[in-house]
Motif scaffolding. Sequence first.
Motif, PDB file in Angstrom:
ATOM      1  N   ALA A  11       3.693   1.617  -5.900  1.00 59.20           N
ATOM      2  CA  ALA A  11       2.483   2.272  -6.388  1.00 59.20           C
ATOM      3  C   ALA A  11       2.786   3.459  -7.290  1.00 59.20           C
ATOM      4  N   THR A 253      -0.924  12.441   4.461  1.00 61.01           N
ATOM      5  CA  THR A 253      -0.333  11.226   3.895  1.00 61.01           C
ATOM      6  C   THR A 253       1.141  11.425   3.612  1.00 61.01           C
ATOM      7  N   THR A 256       3.424   5.666   0.096  1.00 63.25           N
ATOM      8  CA  THR A 256       3.550   4.232   0.359  1.00 63.25           C
ATOM      9  C   THR A 256       4.933   3.827   0.853  1.00 63.25           C
ATOM     10  N   HIS A 257       5.920   4.717   0.774  1.00 62.19           N
ATOM     11  CA  HIS A 257       7.258   4.409   1.279  1.00 62.19           C
ATOM     12  C   HIS A 257       7.506   5.187   2.579  1.00 62.19           C
ATOM     13  N   SER A 284      -3.759   8.587   6.022  1.00 66.35           N
ATOM     14  CA  SER A 284      -3.530   7.341   5.289  1.00 66.35           C
ATOM     15  C   SER A 284      -2.078   6.934   5.492  1.00 66.35           C
ATOM     16  N   GLY A 286      -0.708   4.477   3.914  1.00 67.75           N
ATOM     17  CA  GLY A 286      -0.190   3.969   2.651  1.00 67.75           C
ATOM     18  C   GLY A 286       0.068   2.481   2.606  1.00 67.75           C
ATOM     19  N   GLU A 287      -0.665   1.708   3.397  1.00 69.60           N
ATOM     20  CA  GLU A 287      -0.482   0.259   3.435  1.00 69.60           C
ATOM     21  C   GLU A 287      -1.593  -0.405   2.626  1.00 69.60           C
ATOM     22  N   ALA A 288      -1.274  -0.723   1.361  1.00 68.46           N
ATOM     23  CA  ALA A 288      -2.298  -1.233   0.441  1.00 68.46           C
ATOM     24  C   ALA A 288      -2.954  -2.511   0.954  1.00 68.46           C
ATOM     25  N   ARG A 291      -6.309  -1.960   2.728  1.00 70.24           N
ATOM     26  CA  ARG A 291      -7.363  -1.165   2.093  1.00 70.24           C
ATOM     27  C   ARG A 291      -8.734  -1.756   2.434  1.00 70.24           C
ATOM     28  N   HIS A 307      -5.009   2.516   4.858  1.00 63.43           N
ATOM     29  CA  HIS A 307      -4.957   2.908   3.448  1.00 63.43           C
ATOM     30  C   HIS A 307      -6.215   3.677   3.085  1.00 63.43           C
TER      31      HIS A 307
END
Length: 422
Positions: A11, A253, A256-257, A284, A286-288, A291, A307
């Motif tokens: 992302a 947050t 995403t990693h 969040s 960060g797990e798309a 969403r 997400h």
Amino acid sequence: MRILVAAPPFAGHLHPLLVLGLGLRRFGIEPVVVTGVSKAPLVTELGLPVVPLFPDDPGVFDRISDTPGPVRSRPLSLVKQLAANLDLFPGAAQQIDAAITRHRPDAVLADFTAPVAGMVGERHGLPWVTTMPTPFALETRAGTPSYCGGWGPARHAGHRMRDAAGRSVTRWTKRGMSRVLRSRFAAAGAQVYRPDGSEAAYSPTAILGLGMTELEFDRDWPAPFRMIGPVTGTVEPTPDPPGLAEGPLVLVTLGTHLRWAKDELPERAAALVGAIPGTTVVVSLGEAARRGRPPIVDRTGLQVYGHLPYDRVLRRCVAVVHHGGAGITYAAIQAGVPAVVLPQDYDQFDFAARIDAAGAGVRVRRWSQVPAALARVASGDRSRLDALRSASAGYDPVTATAQTLFRVTGRTPRPPGPPARA
């Protein structure tokens, strides 16, 4: 004009280029996106043509980035990760070469972590433009070096001596790693430095910093460099988070990693409930892929989501706790939300130092320091943050990118069309 847009399927690297690519269509510039196969459905959903890399191995990029622990400045970890990246070069170069032959682009626009696309483009005689969400990663002849643990700005002669030593160590470390991995560099057709001393991973013609001069420390940028402003926003079609508290909120947050750092994140966040009275702490992970789903945890004062889209949530926030990633750093500045930054790895320590020095938030070193820091930023002076927010509105990264592409290709600029509807 047609351009090849290249980035890994992460992302923080791919999404800014997707935002730019969609915006460039107003100028008659059509992007063809090259990225990992795992993000191909998203690119297609956005209506952009995509060339999926390594279609038979969807997890090839994640195995490199999602380390079991922090990499930081550990020599063996750095060498191992660099070796894994170099091992991808030949296969990626072959697939990118085929994409250029098929789509016949006029230029290559590549994230700074995807230099192979620019190098292949140069072999075809194409101009190459590098984008950098972390512009301070560039080496300079003066100024504070990065990846040294998050050094602050040089305020006196001792700091300037420190910086000179750091720049020298950085350069010699890179040279040493290239010697250790010389066989892999040779197989990849890559090098660390060009004969003129410039960094071979970045375009010799145009480097676009997706950041703000107002956030950076004083330094002498390379001649091809231009700061064009941050690129943020949620590109995935994302419904409003179901059940999200109205606010005021405190967002927590880690991007995403950093999977190794997220195991205890809900528990860490729970300890922040009440740090700013009257707020709800929202997390969040960060797990798309999750969403638009309901919260995993939903209780008084705390909500944990798989997400959350930053641009929609930050408008309800009075503060944010984050790791120092580029995306959340600039999203918080653009929203005027003060940050408590607890860096975990990579360039996050350097972002934390800049956020702290610029008055956009405070840096902490341990989770135990976060509650007091939250109370401090919530009641602190926001005049410097407000100035940064105003400065961010003065940038136009899409237009600046279009101007650069017209310049490097020698094409005649065309007036932009109307913005696309959301």
